[in-house]
Design an enzyme around this catalytic site. Structure first.
Site, PDB file in Angstrom:
ATOM      1  N   SER A  16      43.978 -81.431  75.395  1.00 57.91           N
ATOM      2  CA  SER A  16      45.030 -81.632  76.369  1.00 57.91           C
ATOM      3  C   SER A  16      45.438 -82.574  77.195  1.00 57.91           C
ATOM      4  O   SER A  16      44.915 -83.272  77.106  1.00 57.91           O
ATOM      5  CB  SER A  16      44.211 -80.365  77.435  1.00 57.91           C
ATOM      6  OG  SER A  16      45.350 -80.086  78.637  1.00 57.91           O
ATOM      7  N   SER A  18      47.330 -82.513  79.514  1.00 58.20           N
ATOM      8  CA  SER A  18      47.149 -82.419  80.732  1.00 58.20           C
ATOM      9  C   SER A  18      46.925 -83.732  81.528  1.00 58.20           C
ATOM     10  O   SER A  18      46.907 -84.456  83.097  1.00 58.20           O
ATOM     11  CB  SER A  18      46.560 -81.476  81.762  1.00 58.20           C
ATOM     12  OG  SER A  18      47.319 -80.187  81.266  1.00 58.20           O
ATOM     13  N   THR A  63      45.515 -73.508  81.155  1.00 55.32           N
ATOM     14  CA  THR A  63      45.752 -73.236  79.495  1.00 55.32           C
ATOM     15  C   THR A  63      45.620 -72.099  79.100  1.00 55.32           C
ATOM     16  O   THR A  63      44.159 -71.079  79.842  1.00 55.32           O
ATOM     17  CB  THR A  63      45.433 -73.877  79.039  1.00 55.32           C
ATOM     18  OG1 THR A  63      46.275 -73.953  77.774  1.00 55.32           O
ATOM     19  CG2 THR A  63      44.699 -75.432  78.723  1.00 55.32           C
ATOM     20  N   LYS A  67      45.865 -67.800  81.125  1.00 55.74           N
ATOM     21  CA  LYS A  67      46.757 -67.807  82.366  1.00 55.74           C
ATOM     22  C   LYS A  67      46.969 -66.153  82.940  1.00 55.74           C
ATOM     23  O   LYS A  67      47.790 -66.022  83.882  1.00 55.74           O
ATOM     24  CB  LYS A  67      48.198 -68.758  81.491  1.00 55.74           C
ATOM     25  CG  LYS A  67      48.226 -70.169  80.946  1.00 55.74           C
ATOM     26  CD  LYS A  67      49.508 -70.538  80.285  1.00 55.74           C
ATOM     27  CE  LYS A  67      49.733 -71.420  79.780  1.00 55.74           C
ATOM     28  NZ  LYS A  67      50.565 -71.948  79.835  1.00 55.74           N
ATOM     29  N   GLY A 127      60.042 -66.588  66.999  1.00 55.52           N
ATOM     30  CA  GLY A 127      58.536 -66.386  67.225  1.00 55.52           C
ATOM     31  C   GLY A 127      58.619 -65.525  68.789  1.00 55.52           C
ATOM     32  O   GLY A 127      60.011 -65.231  69.202  1.00 55.52           O
ATOM     33  N   GLY A 130      53.442 -66.519  73.514  1.00 55.65           N
ATOM     34  CA  GLY A 130      53.754 -66.786  75.445  1.00 55.65           C
ATOM     35  C   GLY A 130      54.956 -67.478  75.443  1.00 55.65           C
ATOM     36  O   GLY A 130      55.857 -67.547  76.160  1.00 55.65           O
ATOM     37  N   TYR A 224      55.170 -80.499  69.371  1.00 54.83           N
ATOM     38  CA  TYR A 224      55.235 -82.271  70.094  1.00 54.83           C
ATOM     39  C   TYR A 224      54.778 -82.703  69.692  1.00 54.83           C
ATOM     40  O   TYR A 224      55.110 -84.223  69.236  1.00 54.83           O
ATOM     41  CB  TYR A 224      55.474 -82.687  71.913  1.00 54.83           C
ATOM     42  CG  TYR A 224      54.274 -81.853  72.146  1.00 54.83           C
ATOM     43  CD1 TYR A 224      52.803 -82.286  72.368  1.00 54.83           C
ATOM     44  CD2 TYR A 224      53.909 -80.731  73.068  1.00 54.83           C
ATOM     45  CE1 TYR A 224      51.803 -81.542  72.090  1.00 54.83           C
ATOM     46  CE2 TYR A 224      53.191 -79.864  73.432  1.00 54.83           C
ATOM     47  CZ  TYR A 224      52.149 -80.371  73.081  1.00 54.83           C
ATOM     48  OH  TYR A 224      50.212 -79.718  73.787  1.00 54.83           O
ATOM     49  N   GLY A 245      59.272 -80.748  71.805  1.00 51.18           N
ATOM     50  CA  GLY A 245      58.996 -80.056  73.494  1.00 51.18           C
ATOM     51  C   GLY A 245      57.703 -81.068  74.129  1.00 51.18           C
ATOM     52  O   GLY A 245      57.678 -81.115  74.949  1.00 51.18           O
TER      53      GLY A 245
HETATM   54  P1  NAP Z   1      51.234 -67.992  70.822  1.00 49.84           P
HETATM   55  O1  NAP Z   1      51.313 -67.007  71.722  1.00 49.84           O
HETATM   56  O2  NAP Z   1      50.211 -67.802  68.656  1.00 49.84           O
HETATM   57  O3  NAP Z   1      52.727 -67.273  69.286  1.00 49.84           O
HETATM   58  C1  NAP Z   1      52.866 -67.816  67.521  1.00 49.84           C
HETATM   59  C2  NAP Z   1      54.169 -67.460  67.104  1.00 49.84           C
HETATM   60  O4  NAP Z   1      54.656 -67.818  66.261  1.00 49.84           O
HETATM   61  C3  NAP Z   1      54.000 -65.833  66.794  1.00 49.84           C
HETATM   62  O5  NAP Z   1      55.076 -65.373  67.510  1.00 49.84           O
HETATM   63  C4  NAP Z   1      53.766 -65.853  65.242  1.00 49.84           C
HETATM   64  O6  NAP Z   1      53.630 -64.589  65.578  1.00 49.84           O
HETATM   65  C5  NAP Z   1      54.358 -66.647  65.180  1.00 49.84           C
HETATM   66  N1  NAP Z   1      53.671 -67.519  64.274  1.00 49.84           N
HETATM   67  C6  NAP Z   1      52.513 -68.086  64.163  1.00 49.84           C
HETATM   68  N2  NAP Z   1      52.309 -68.168  62.614  1.00 49.84           N
HETATM   69  C7  NAP Z   1      53.541 -67.917  61.850  1.00 49.84           C
HETATM   70  C8  NAP Z   1      53.570 -67.648  60.877  1.00 49.84           C
HETATM   71  N3  NAP Z   1      52.592 -68.109  59.710  1.00 49.84           N
HETATM   72  N4  NAP Z   1      55.033 -68.002  60.170  1.00 49.84           N
HETATM   73  C9  NAP Z   1      56.013 -67.195  61.018  1.00 49.84           C
HETATM   74  N5  NAP Z   1      55.102 -66.923  62.478  1.00 49.84           N
HETATM   75  C10 NAP Z   1      54.504 -67.484  62.958  1.00 49.84           C
HETATM   76  O7  NAP Z   1      52.030 -68.987  70.387  1.00 49.84           O
HETATM   77  P2  NAP Z   1      52.855 -70.168  71.416  1.00 49.84           P
HETATM   78  O8  NAP Z   1      51.576 -70.258  72.773  1.00 49.84           O
HETATM   79  O9  NAP Z   1      53.920 -69.134  71.858  1.00 49.84           O
HETATM   80  O10 NAP Z   1      53.415 -71.043  70.884  1.00 49.84           O
HETATM   81  C11 NAP Z   1      54.150 -71.480  70.403  1.00 49.84           C
HETATM   82  C12 NAP Z   1      54.346 -72.986  70.042  1.00 49.84           C
HETATM   83  O11 NAP Z   1      55.182 -73.802  70.924  1.00 49.84           O
HETATM   84  C13 NAP Z   1      53.434 -73.733  69.412  1.00 49.84           C
HETATM   85  O12 NAP Z   1      53.942 -74.312  68.372  1.00 49.84           O
HETATM   86  C14 NAP Z   1      52.904 -74.776  70.687  1.00 49.84           C
HETATM   87  O13 NAP Z   1      52.697 -75.712  70.329  1.00 49.84           O
HETATM   88  C15 NAP Z   1      54.426 -74.691  71.185  1.00 49.84           C
HETATM   89  N6  NAP Z   1      54.567 -74.782  72.798  1.00 49.84           N
HETATM   90  C16 NAP Z   1      54.939 -76.271  73.195  1.00 49.84           C
HETATM   91  C17 NAP Z   1      54.662 -76.247  74.654  1.00 49.84           C
HETATM   92  C18 NAP Z   1      55.694 -77.720  75.222  1.00 49.84           C
HETATM   93  O14 NAP Z   1      55.266 -77.894  76.618  1.00 49.84           O
HETATM   94  N7  NAP Z   1      56.616 -78.327  74.159  1.00 49.84           N
HETATM   95  C19 NAP Z   1      54.422 -74.974  75.310  1.00 49.84           C
HETATM   96  C20 NAP Z   1      54.319 -74.290  74.901  1.00 49.84           C
HETATM   97  C21 NAP Z   1      53.785 -73.656  73.326  1.00 49.84           C
HETATM   98  P3  NAP Z   1      53.240 -62.630  65.873  1.00 49.84           P
HETATM   99  O15 NAP Z   1      54.097 -62.101  66.661  1.00 49.84           O
HETATM  100  O16 NAP Z   1      53.892 -62.666  64.118  1.00 49.84           O
HETATM  101  O17 NAP Z   1      52.173 -64.295  65.194  1.00 49.84           O
END
Ligand code: NAP
Length: 281
Positions: A16, A18, A63, A67, A127, A130, A224, A245
């Site tokens: 993290s 944080s 985290t 959540k 996507g 979450g 990010y 990000g």
């Molecule tokens: P999550 O809840 O695990 O969701 C992941 C999503 O990505 C799901 O929709 C999944 O599809 C899809 N996915 C995973 N592997 C894939 C692949 N090989 N091909 C196609 N789709 C795929 O994760 P999350 O928390 O939403 O995070 C998603 C992204 O956002 C991450 O990269 C994370 O680092 C980033 N993020 C950034 C911030 C920020 O502050 N900048 C905050 C939160 C998250 P399925 O539904 O089919 O499994």
């Protein structure tokens, strides 16, 4: 002034950012503080809360995987956290647990910061996890006209779309064709999958969908690390505005500090300081 005690709680929690974000803010404000990373396994939140009470913890960030699980323990939940069904910030005030969600605020502020907004805009999100859910709900809250969610698993995209009440929605399976089609009338194009993230072996295989995206659109990758994914590199090469990000990450932290500390926070100055600290690692 009393020492401020804050934690980041999750499992895993070692990765993290944080501690860097909050330590920079607390140091910048000249406050005496203690900041801990606390690894709490799923199902063990109640034990952590007892410990936090004993130690006089003033607030904690949450985290994965807590959540949603924290909600049953809260005395108050703010409107955005209620809407998202997810809490990432808890302030302890007079023995009460006050829950907030700052992810949506962080996301929107990073877009505003870049000179874009959501009013009457068409948003396309890849996507349906979450982060995508928060991004979709916040985009609607900020006045988006249409939100398209494309995901590998269609049912997850449909679940998010059902929660959107005010804007037009469209859903589809994440394919080159569906992305290209959605790109036609898109204003903000958002990757909310881990495709292209450091440590993840998969990435987009073909970027020809950018040929369908209108010039002037914002291309946003929530990732990010790396700071510039192949998705962003390819967008930039074609002349699009791009955003990673980092801003979302930093702003969600600054909003959390606003709730924890209940004092004025100079966002631009502290954002710059946090960026400098994060660049060092
Ligand atoms: P999550 O809840 O695990 O969701 C992941 C999503 O990505 C799901 O929709 C999944 O599809 C899809 N996915 C995973 N592997 C894939 C692949 N090989 N091909 C196609 N789709 C795929 O994760 P999350 O928390 O939403 O995070 C998603 C992204 O956002 C991450 O990269 C994370 O680092 C980033 N993020 C950034 C911030 C920020 O502050 N900048 C905050 C939160 C998250 P399925 O539904 O089919 O499994």
């Amino acid at each position: 002034m009393q020492k401020i005690k804050l934690d980041i709680v999750g499992d895993p929690v070692s990765h993290s950012k944080s501690p860097i974000i909050h330590s920079t803010v607390l140091t910048g404000l000249g406050l005496d503080f203690e900041y801990r990373r606390v690894c709490v396994k799923k199902g063990e939140l109640e034990d952590y809360l007892a410990e936090a009470q004993e130690l006089g913890i003033n607030g904690f960030s949450l985290t994965m995987p807590h959540k949603k699980d924290i909600i049953e323990f809260l005395d108050f939940i703010d409107d955005e956290a209620m809407l998202f069904g997810s809490v990432n910030t808890v302030k302890v005030k007079d023995g009460r647990l006050l829950g907030y969600n700052t992810d949506g605020r962080g996301f929107a502020q990073s877009v505003f910061d870049y000179g874009f907004d959501f009013t009457e805009k068409n948003i396309v999100i890849f996507g349906a996890g979450g982060a995508a859910s928060t991004v979709a709900l916040k985009s609607e809250m900020e006045g988006a006209k249409k939100i398209t969610i494309l995901n590998r698993t269609l049912s997850s995209a449909e679940s998010i779309a059902k929660r959107l009440k005010k804007c037009k929605t469209d859903v589809g399976t994440l394919t080159l064709d569906s992305i290209s089609e959605a790109a036609h009338d898109c204003d903000i194009f958002i990757n909310a999958t881990p495709l292209g993230m450091s440590g993840v072996s998969v990435d987009f295989e073909d970027f020809s969908f950018f040929d369908s995206l209108k010039m002037g659109s914002l291309v946003f990758d929530l990732i990010y690390n790396p700071s510039e994914t192949t998705f962003l590199k390819e967008a930039k090469r074609r002349g699009f505005d791009t955003l990673n990000g980092f801003g979302m990450l930093i702003y969600q932290g600054l909003w959390a500090d606003k709730f924890f500390l209940e004092m004025p926070i100079d966002f631009p100055v502290l954002k710059e300081k946090i960026e400098a600290e994060l660049k060092k690692i």
